[in-house]
Design a protein around this motif. Structure first.
Motif, PDB file in Angstrom:
ATOM      1  N   MET A 116       0.824  -1.201   0.000  1.00  0.00           N
ATOM      2  CA  MET A 116       0.000   0.000   0.000  1.00  0.00           C
ATOM      3  C   MET A 116       0.864   1.260   0.000  1.00  0.00           C
ATOM      4  O   MET A 116       0.584   2.225  -0.721  1.00  0.00           O
ATOM      5  CB  MET A 116      -0.936   0.009   1.213  1.00  0.00           C
ATOM      6  N   ARG A 656      -7.125 -12.331  -1.427  1.00  0.00           N
ATOM      7  CA  ARG A 656      -7.087 -10.874  -1.425  1.00  0.00           C
ATOM      8  C   ARG A 656      -8.022 -10.336  -0.354  1.00  0.00           C
ATOM      9  O   ARG A 656      -9.007 -10.970  -0.006  1.00  0.00           O
ATOM     10  CB  ARG A 656      -7.515 -10.327  -2.786  1.00  0.00           C
ATOM     11  N   GLN A 660      -8.336  -4.539  -2.369  1.00  0.00           N
ATOM     12  CA  GLN A 660      -7.089  -5.006  -2.971  1.00  0.00           C
ATOM     13  C   GLN A 660      -7.370  -5.410  -4.404  1.00  0.00           C
ATOM     14  O   GLN A 660      -8.424  -5.940  -4.732  1.00  0.00           O
ATOM     15  CB  GLN A 660      -6.527  -6.209  -2.191  1.00  0.00           C
ATOM     16  N   VAL A 665      -2.532  -3.196  -2.797  1.00  0.00           N
ATOM     17  CA  VAL A 665      -3.370  -3.065  -1.604  1.00  0.00           C
ATOM     18  C   VAL A 665      -3.779  -1.607  -1.446  1.00  0.00           C
ATOM     19  O   VAL A 665      -2.933  -0.714  -1.417  1.00  0.00           O
ATOM     20  CB  VAL A 665      -2.613  -3.546  -0.354  1.00  0.00           C
ATOM     21  N   ARG A 678      -3.007  -6.440   7.774  1.00  0.00           N
ATOM     22  CA  ARG A 678      -2.557  -7.482   6.847  1.00  0.00           C
ATOM     23  C   ARG A 678      -1.916  -8.674   7.548  1.00  0.00           C
ATOM     24  O   ARG A 678      -1.902  -9.772   6.993  1.00  0.00           O
ATOM     25  CB  ARG A 678      -1.544  -6.894   5.857  1.00  0.00           C
TER      26      ARG A 678
END
Length: 762
Positions: A116, A656, A660, A665, A678
Motif C-alpha cells: 500500500m 485478497r 485489494q 493493496v 494485513r
C-alpha cells in the motif's frame, strides 16, 4: 424439494461464526459513502472525467465502459460501475512521484515499504535505472534505455523472456508476442499462469475453447448459477447484479466456498437502491462449505446424486459427448462415506444441490481461483464441466461453463498469443507473416521462468505490468532468481514491491507508461465473456512529465532489435495497423480490423455455444475421469517443531482483502471479514481454542519455506481445519506444489502450522 423448503439446509453455511466487526451484508451504504468521499475530494473532477471516458474499466474482466460509455455494460445497461473501479482509477490519477524521490531514498529504504505504501508514492513519471553496485535508482535518458534494451534483446533467444499482466491493451500484447517470437523466444510468461491456466487447459481439452462459453445476454436467461471458489462480492461486484436479478426472477444460486463470505450470502447493490441497498438482497440459496482442495470430490458427489436421482441426460451424453460412460461409472463407484469424509459436506446437502441443478432448465457453472489454484486444478475444472455435461447444460442459451477471470484484459493477452501454449491457427498465421517456422523450444510459463532464472538460464526479462516478484510463492526464491538476471525492464504506471525487491544483477530499468484512458491512440481490451471493447484516445493529468505509451516503447524496441522485419515496426505506433494485423492473425477477431471505422464492439466469434456442437476434432465434448485428490496434512513435527510445542496444522488459503486488486493493496484492513490489518490469520474458533489460542492473540505461522511472526488471530467464518491469510505478504512462507498440466501453484491449500511464540522451540 428445494433448498428453501428443506428445514435442515440453509443458505447460510454451518461455519458462519462472524466476529463482532463483520457486517451483516456485503456492499450496501459503505459503497455509497466511498463514492461520496472520493467525489467530494479534490480528486473528484479527475475521477469523474475518467469514469465518463469511453474506455474499459481498469479493474476486473467484468468491468464496463468502452464505446457505450463509462457506466454502461455490453448489453447497454447503465449504472454498472463498482467500487473496485473507483479504487483503481483513484490510484492512477494520483500526482507524480516527486522528482527527487529516488535520489532521496535508497533501495534499502524502499524495501521497507508495504504494498500500500508503494502504491501511494504516486504515478511513475520519469524513467529510472538501478545499476549494478548502486544503492539508488537514477534517472536515465531514452537513448540509453534503448541502447541497453536492444543489446539485452540480442542475447540468445532461449535466454530472453517476458512477463505480463492484464493491465494493458490487446495491441501491446500482440506487439509483445510478435517481438518475442520474431526473436525466436517462446518465453511469454503471463499472470494467468498463476491463476486461470487450469481453466484454459481444461476447457481446451474438453471443448476446444479456452474461455467462457457464456455471454452476458445468456447469463441473464439462466435459472441457476453454481458459483465455486469465487468471491465475486469483493472481486467482481458487477457480477453480483446478475445474481440479484437471477434470485429476483426465482432462480437459485449454489455457493461453494470454504469461507462464508458475507457478500455471497446477502449483498446490497447500489444498482437497486430501493430493494437492495439498505437491507441487502439474498444471494446464496444453498451454501456448501467444503474442505479446501476437495472440489473434485464434491462435484463427483453431485454427479453421483444426479445419477441416483435420475437427473442425468443420457440422450445428450450419447449424442454430444465422448468418454461419458467411464465418468458415470467412476462417480457410481465412489462411496458416499468417502465423498462426505473427503469434502466435509453432508450427503443431504449434496443431494439438495444436485436436485436444484438437475431440475433447473438452464444452469451456468462459474468458478474462480478457489478452483484453479490447486495441485489438481485441471481436474477441478474437468469435474465441474463433467457435471455441466451430464445435465445437458453446455451448448444452449442460459447455460454453460464460465470461468470468472481476474484482471480486466488478462483474457485478451491469451487471445493475442501471450502464452506458452500457442494455438495452432495463430502459429500458422505468424509463420506466414515471418516467412519461416516459429521456434519449437518449449517456453517458460511463470513458475518455470522463476526456476530457470534461479538456475542462471535467463539473461533478459521485460515485464509489461504486473508484479512478478510479489505474485509468486516463496518470495525468497523469487528475489534470488530475479537477482540472477542481467537486465530487467519494467513497464509500469505506479511503483510496486517488485520494483524494489525484484532487482536484476546488472541493470534494472523502470519505464513509466500511460494508462488506457490516457493513451494518445485507440486501444482494445477483451472481457471475461469474450466481448471486445474499444478505448478512445485520452490525455494524462501528468503534465510536463516523461512518460510513454507502451505501444510506442515496444515498437521502438522491436525496431532496434529487428529493423523492419517482419513488419514496419514504427508504422505500428499507429494502432490501427496493429488491429489490422490482429484481424489477420487471431481467430474470431476479424472484426477488429475495421473497428476504427465502424466503432462496433463485438463478441468474439466461435466462443459462445448456443448449440451442443464443439470445435473439437470429433465435434463432441470430451469428458475425463477425475481422480480423488490426496488431502492429508503433515504433523507439527514435520515443520521441525518438538513434540512439546503445542500447535495446530491447518490448510491455509491465500487470498485478497476487500480493498485489494491483485498484489496492489488499497487499505490494510478487511471489514467484511473483520480483519484489522494485513498480518492476521482468519481461523475457526474451534480450531483456535483446541490449542488454547484466543482471538487477537499473536502467533507464528510457519510453512515449508519460512514463517511469519506476531500474526494476529482473528475468529471468522472459515470451516474447521482451514484458515485464510492475505497474499502477497504470506507468499514468503511457502513453496507451493504445481499443477503439472497448467503450471499453476496451489495457493488455496497451503499446509501451515500455527503456534504461539511462547511455546516455540529453539
Amino acid at each position: 424439494m428445494t433448498a428453501d423448503s428443506q428445514p435442515n439446509i440453509q443458505p447460510t453455511p454451518e461455519y458462519n461464526d462472524k466476529n463482532d466487526e463483520t457486517p451483516d451484508i456485503g456492499g450496501g451504504l459503505p459503497v455509497i459513502e466511498y463514492w461520496a468521499e472520493h467525489t467530494l475530494s479534490p480528486e473528484g473532477p479527475k475521477l469523474w472525467k475518467t469514469l465518463l471516458h469511453k474506455s474499459a474499466c481498469l479493474s476486473c474482466s467484468w468491468g464496463t465502459g468502452g464505446q457505450k460509455g463509462g457506466f454502461t455494460n455490453e448489453v447497454g445497461e447503465k449504472l454498472q460501475r463498482c467500487m473496485k473501479s473507483v479504487e483503481a482509477i483513484s490510484s492512477e490519477i494520483k500526482p507524480p512521484v516527486l522528482r527527487d524521490f529516488f535520489e532521496q531514498h535508497s533501495i534499502n529504504e524502499l524495501q521497507q515499504l508495504s504494498s500500500m505504501e508503494a502504491d501511494r508514492l504516486g504515478r511513475l513519471s520519469y524513467p529510472v535505472i538501478l545499476r549494478q553496485g548502486k544503492s539508488h535508482y537514477d534517472r536515465i535518458s531514452w537513448d540509453e534505455i534503448y541502447k541497453i534494451a536492444s543489446s539485452a534483446f540480442r542475447k540468445s533467444p532461449e535466454r530472453v523472456a517476458s512477463y505480463s499482466s492484464g493491465r494493458s491493451s490487446n495491441e501491446a500484447a500482440f506487439l509483445l508476442q510478435l517481438m518475442m517470437r520474431t526473436l525466436g523466444s517462446n518465453n511469454l510468461a503471463d499472470c494467468s499462469d498463476l491463476c486461470h491456466a487450469p481453466s484454459t487447459v481444461g476447457l481446451n481439452q474438453m471443448f476446444g475453447t479456452r474461455t467462457s462459453v457464456v455471454s452476458l445476454e445468456h447469463l441473464k436467461e439462466a435459472d441457476c448459477v453454481v458459483l465455486a471458489g469465487s468471491n465475486c462480492s469483493y472481486n467482481h461486484p458487477r457480477l453480483m447484479n446478475e445474481l440479484i436479478k437471477l434470485r429476483d426472477r426465482g432462480g437459485k444460486v449454489i455457493v461453494i466456498n470454504p469461507v462464508m463470505e458475507v457478500g455471497l450470502v446477502k449483498f446490497g447493490s447500489p444498482a437497486f437502491p430501493i430493494k437492495s441497498l439498505l437491507t441487502g438482497s439474498d444471494i446464496s440459496s444453498l451454501y456448501l462449505q467444503l474442505i479446501p482442495g476437495s472440489d473434485t470430490v464434491l462435484f463427483i458427489g453431485l454427479q453421483k446424486s444426479l445419477i441416483e436421482q435420475g437427473l442425468i441426460q443420457i440422450d445428450y451424453l450419447q449424442a454430444y459427448t465422448e468418454g461419458w460412460e467411464v465418468v458415470i461409472e467412476h462417480a457410481k463407484s465412489i462411496s458416499w462415506e468417502t465423498i462426505t469424509e473427503s469434502c466435509g459436506v453432508s450427503q443431504p446437502e449434496i443431494e439438495i444441490a444436485a436436485r436444484i441443478i438437475g431440475t433447473s432448465k438452464q444452469v451456468v457453472f462459474a468458478w474462480a481461483m478457489g478452483i484453479t489454484q490447486h495441485e489438481n486444478g485441471v481436474d477441478n475444472v474437468f469435474s465441474i464441466a463433467n457435471t455441466a455435461l451430464i445435465t445437458g447444460n453446455v451448448g444452449k442459451p442460459g447455460a454453460g461453463v464460465m470461468p470468472v477471470r481476474g484482471h480486466s484484459n488478462v483474457q485478451g493477452f491469451g487471445s493475442m498469443g501471450v502464452t506458452v501454449k500457442l494455438r495452432k491457427e495463430i502459429q500458422e498465421a505468424l509463420e506466414k507473416l515471418l516467412g519461416r517456422s516459429l521456434s519449437r523450444v518449449q517456453g517458460y510459463d511463470t513458475r518455470s521462468l522463476i526456476e530457470a532464472a534461479d538456475a542462471g538460464n535467463v539473461d533478459t526479462l521485460i515485464c509489461l505490468g504486473g508484479n512478478l516478484y510479489g505474485a509468486n510463492p516463496d518470495l525468497t526464491q523469487a528475489k534470488r532468481a530475479l537477482g540472477k538476471i542481467e537486465t530487467i525492464i519494467y513497464l509500469a504506471t505506479k511503483p510496486n514491491l517488485g520494483h524494489f525487491h525484484g532487482l536484476a544483477n546488472v541493470n534494472t530499468i523502470i519505464i513509466p507508461v500511460l494508462t488506457r484512458f490516457e493513451n494518445p491512440h485507440k486501444t482494445t481490451v477483451e472481457s471475461g465473456n469474450n466481448f471486445v471493447r474499444l478505448n478512445d484516445e485520452g490525455e494524462t493529468h501528468l503534465k510536463n512529465e516523461d512518460l510513454i505509451p507502451e505501444v510506442d516503447f515496444l515498437t521502438e524496441l522491436a525496431y532496434g532489435v529487428h529493423g523492419e522485419y517482419p513488419v514496419n515496426w514504427r508504422k505500428l505506433q499507429d494502432t490501427r495497423y496493429v488491429r489490422q494485423l490482429i484481424a489477420q492473425t487471431i481467430p474470431g477477431y476479424e472484426k477488429i480490423g475495421a473497428i476504427d471505422e465502424t466503432k462496433e464492439e463485438f463478441t468474439i466469434s466461435g466462443r459462445i455455444f448456443t448449440e451442443p456442437k464443439f470445435p473439437t476434432s470429433s465435434g463432441k465434448a470430451s469428458m475425463f475421469v477425475t481422480p480423488l485428490p490426496k488431502l492429508t496434512l503433515p504433523e507439527p513435527k514435520d515443520f521441525g517443531l518438538s513434540d512439546s510445542t503445542q500447535g495446530i496444522v491447518l490448510a491455509l488459503m491465500t487470498g485478497r482483502s476487500y480493498s485489494q486488486h491483485n498484489t496492489v493493496v488499497y487499505k490494510i484492513g478487511d471489514k467484511y471479514r473483520g480483519i484489522p490489518h494485513r498480518n492476521c490469520i482468519l481461523m475457526n474458533r474451534a480450531d483456535a481454542e483446541s490449542v488454547n489460542l484466543q482471538e487477537h492473540q499473536r502467533v507464528t505461522v510457519q510453512g515449508n519455506a519460512g514463517k511469519m511472526e506476531n500474526v494476529e488471530v482473528i475468529y471468522g467464518a472459515v470451516r474447521q481445519g482451514s484458515a485464510l491469510m492475505f497474499y502477497p505478504e504470506v507468499n514468503v512462507i511457502f513453496n507451493a506444489p504445481i499443477d503439472k498440466r497448467s503450471g499453476t501453484p496451489a495457493y488455496k491449500r497451503v499446509p501451515v502450522v500455527v503456534y504461539t511464540d511462547s511455546t516455540r522451540q529453539n
